[in-house]
Design an enzyme around this catalytic site. Structure first.
Site, PDB file in Angstrom:
ATOM      1  N   LYS A   1      -3.212  21.302 -15.770  1.00  0.00           N
ATOM      2  CA  LYS A   1      -2.489  22.304 -14.968  1.00  0.00           C
ATOM      3  C   LYS A   1      -2.822  23.714 -15.444  1.00  0.00           C
ATOM      4  CE  LYS A   1       2.321  23.162 -13.408  1.00  0.00           C
ATOM      5  NZ  LYS A   1       3.724  22.692 -13.558  1.00  0.00           N
TER       6      LYS A   1
ATOM      7  N   GLU B   1       4.437  14.781 -10.819  1.00  0.00           N
ATOM      8  CA  GLU B   1       4.076  15.470 -12.066  1.00  0.00           C
ATOM      9  C   GLU B   1       4.682  14.770 -13.290  1.00  0.00           C
ATOM     10  OE1 GLU B   1       5.411  19.530 -11.972  1.00  0.00           O
ATOM     11  OE2 GLU B   1       4.324  20.091 -13.782  1.00  0.00           O
TER      12      GLU B   1
ATOM     13  N   CYS C   1       1.794  21.052  -9.061  1.00  0.00           N
ATOM     14  CA  CYS C   1       2.985  21.862  -8.774  1.00  0.00           C
ATOM     15  C   CYS C   1       2.720  23.373  -8.694  1.00  0.00           C
ATOM     16  CB  CYS C   1       4.080  21.524  -9.795  1.00  0.00           C
ATOM     17  SG  CYS C   1       5.758  21.704  -9.102  1.00  0.00           S
TER      18      CYS C   1
END
Lengths: 536, 536
Positions: free
Chosen positions: A111, A44, A147
């Site tokens: 994200k 990330e 994540c």
């Protein structure tokens, strides 16, 4: 038709965009040439490291990160590269991942799940994305997630429903004890439903209070682990897919819990020293268990030649403390100096004699001793450019059994998140590798040695009682009533909680330390100093 | 038909739910009996104070706050009470306001705009509400909003469109210099569109690093101020509405900017000492401008009898420093002691002589002096139960021109967010009220007096150059290039920025201080220590 996906479990420096870009190119080239990978996945926010915190508010920093990604696309060929970066569009900033291939950005994902709890502040910086991303690569449909996305229900499924046959996830998932099992269990549950294989790439390395432990892995469509990279180490690996099915390959075995905690502490010290450019580390060696453990950790992290120990006896220091401290330093091959603090203590006593005339001795006099040690250690640290490691443990930090600017002085506090009972366990573990901490240090009653015949139990409940109370209060947010109901004495609970509450001001000025529990002091636990709340 | 609305500009202690409830009842009773108010409005999250930070993660704390509100409803009659509380529904927590009247909760509003920037972390704790709230009271339709709601476009309008004829807003709006004008301008713009009157109630008081400045106000349907409460003071006021039109009444005039900043600092010291139960405050008085200003602030906050000054000369202290320090203490009527640090400095020099043999003098020796002062001050603080005020300013904190555990030692740093040039302005302002700081202290070149003939400009650009660079870099997030383009010399800019970046580790261990600028160090500016970013 096969597909080779490389997992780049890398250790990048937060903020160092230029160096990170060079590192990405080096790793991608290695993955292409040595591992014959078709595609390589990085962690990330690769370009800037994680967490960059308020650097993300700087327009120049964001511009540099965005430019770096566009330039990166032109500098790699023959392999698709998946990297994370803070994507600016208009005035909105996204936590994004892109697929760079043959000079173009062939896919981009934003994200969707932005964690804003614990150590995470992502909603301070980023806007949420709102759609899955699936791209076709060599005939396979690949989905991207980042994540927290894979922890929050629904996003993996939505990506699969959008056509993904393989899922890639870029992570910066910080370590705490047991986290790896939690991570693998969460993925197992989600993949059981979604029924597609997943490639999980985690960063490794220490960044201030956080450790990223690596242990990247690949699961097949049933959620079974078919590959796992090492914990606490950089590793560039490749997994081959037969169609959309990953072929089982090497799985690094996991450290047991105590070894894991020890490795996390070693990596934390190593990276803090290295990334901040210190010449090495020094510490005060008292003959007690805490400094003995920190010395062993420091030597394992930096090598004996980079570590120096300072013994600073006073009139209250027992002979056995000096003997044991010297034994420890010698067992580890560390240079040590002995500097009595008596001249400084006497000087301060004289300087304050008039003002303190007629007052009783109290912790003031104990604190003066601890602070004289702090001055000596900081002078050596300043003169030599070595990092001063402070040796306090989490139990002490919790209840304030430590002297601000005294034994709390230092640039980094390796065992700040290690409760006292765990200090003992870690010491025994280290001795099981090779005996470096004298047995007497482990078995004698702990003492600050700031007054005649002082032991910790004069001021605190035994650690066997204190530590579980602290865990319930600090880590699990239990109320006094809940803790008492679990079988602890009311007076111990009330006393411990009151000490935790009253000592927030000390913790606020403590150096950063390595998070290894589910809730560390620091960014992870944000309490007011001024508070009328009395612990429920 | 008239309606009397009371504004309860109150100073509550964070976390002290029981005391806050009693205070609400007392104030509501006063508003009913003395002011003949029909309805009284309290600040945001009244029951628990603001900001309660991670106390909000404790189930026992949330339960206590919710129970307190339900019980409060039964304990007040004859007046409607609008209070804020952390409302728990299922597993969701809302930042809510309720209207309690005749034993029932007649309306409830959930804050829609949750700030998560600057000092705010509301998305860490709360879920957003999603609808306006309008209730009928004595024939008038009244809308509720909370703080950030009135800064974000659309919410005031939506509430008006839902039928509100008068808008109430509960606030915990922290002070920074100029904030009140910004607040009133934002409301003016929004009300011009919505066309309904608004009652703005702000909390007052100091809470760790934040000051809430009060200055509650009422605007009419054209956005014109028809009432304003005092700044920096508790005040319970009432405004009468003729139908839905507020009747113009007393408007407290506003302090000018410098007086405002001075009052904020005084309130910050007063509340930190009072709310944390200290017996008073001590500080080291050097004869320099920083400690002179902090002494004046402390005396104005606490009274001369609660403050003690300690002079700690060394061989490098000039006579005029001692003379001026004594003049300051005497002008303010403060008890003062003189303790030479030479015995301790000599002791440490002797203790370290072997280890430092053959090394050149550097800042190590300067730091030892500063740390000897730290030990003396902390000893007095410990012995007397008085808060040690540290006297460093924002310019020093920015560039690290201060000694960790030395002059940075202390429980509270009143002028930590005051740049050096503003220290001078505030000193002149204080002298304009009554002369307490000798003119020579203001006019002599600033010096740390840690080496012979040392002045700050040996190590730093002149403050006339440094302060504006720091403001651009720290407060406005400008890049080096932008600052240079604004007319500053490249070498000054690069040097200043590099010092700011490299000294994050010192700031991380500094005591809390009072935020007065648009970006203070502390919760307001969250930078990594470990960082490869070199300031753009």
């Amino acid at each position: 038709m096969t597909l080779k996906i490389a997992l780049a479990q890398t250790n990048f420096l937060v903020g160092n965009i230029a160096a990170n870009v060079e590192n990405i190119i080096k790793v991608a080239t290695y993955a292409r040439d040595e591992l014959k990978a078709d595609l390589v996945v990085f962690p990330e926010l690769t370009i800037i490291g994680y967490p960059a915190e308020d650097l993300l508010l700087r327009a120049d920093f964001i511009a540099a990160a965005n430019n770096a990604v566009y330039q990166l696309a032109d500098r790699i060929d023959g392999i698709a590269v998946v990297v994370g970066f803070p994507e600016l569009e208009g005035d909105k900033l996204y936590n994004s991942a892109v697929v760079l291939h043959q000079g173009v950005m062939m896919a981009r994902y934003r994200k969707q799940a932005l964690p804003n709890y614990g150590v995470f502040d992502e909603q301070r910086y980023f806007v949420e994305g709102d759609e899955p991303c699936v791209f076709e690569f060599n005939g396979t449909f690949i989905g991207l997630t980042i994540c927290e996305d894979v922890w929050r229900g629904g996003i993996i499924e939505a990506t699969q429903q959008a056509g993904a046959e393989i899922l890639l996830t870029l992570n910066a998932s910080p370590f705490n004890s047991g986290k790896i099992h939690q991570r693998e269990a969460v993925i197992y549950e989600q993949i059981k439903t979604a029924g597609i294989p997943l490639v999980y790439v985690n960063q490794i390395g220490g960044q201030d209070e956080l450790i990223f432990d690596g242990a990247s892995f690949v699961v097949d469509a049933e959620g079974e682990i078919v590959f796992r990279a090492a914990e606490f180490k950089e590793q560039i690996s490749v997994v081959e897919f037969d169609g959309t099915q990953p072929i089982k390959t090497d799985c690094a075995s996991l450290y047991d819990e105590i070894a894991c905690e020890y490795q996390a502490l070693v990596l934390g010290i190593k990276d803090y020293v290295r990334k901040n450019g210190f010449q090495g580390a020094i510490l005060g060696l008292s003959g007690g268990i805490d400094s003995a453990l920190v010395l062993a950790l420091a030597v394992d992290a930096l090598g004996a030649d980079k570590v120096e120990a300072v013994l600073m006896p006073s009139r209250y220091t027992q002979d056995m403390s000096i003997e044991d401290a010297i034994l420890e330093a010698e067992a580890l091959g560390v240079k040590h100096h002995t500097i009595s603090i008596e001249p400084a203590v006497n000087a301060f006593t004289g300087m304050l004699a008039d003002l303190f005339a007629g007052t009783a001795k109290d912790t003031t006099e104990e604190n003066i001793q601890a602070r004289c040690r702090g001055v000596v250690l900081m002078a050596i640290s300043n003169k030599q450019g070595k990092l001063l490691l402070t040796t306090g443990n989490k139990s002490e930090m919790s209840v304030g059994y430590a002297t601000l600017y005294g034994d709390m002085a230092g640039g980094f506090a390796p065992i700040k998140d290690v409760p006292k009972l765990l200090v003992y366990q870690l010491s025994r573990y280290r001795n099981s590798l090779s005996p470096v901490i004298p047995e007497r240090v482990i078995t004698r009653p702990p003492s600050a040695e700031l007054a005649p015949d002082q032991v910790d139990e004069d001021s605190l409940p035994p650690y066997e009682v204190l530590d579980p109370i602290l865990e319930r209060y600090v880590e699990q947010d239990q109320s006094a009533d809940e803790i008492i109901a679990a079988g602890f004495r009311r007076e111990d609970v009330v006393r411990a909680i009151s000490l935790v509450d009253r000592n927030e001001y000390k913790r606020r000025q403590s150096p950063p330390g390595i998070k290894i529990t589910s809730r560390a002091f620091g960014r992870d636990r944000r309490y007011p100093i001024t508070s009328g709340y009395r612990g429920g």
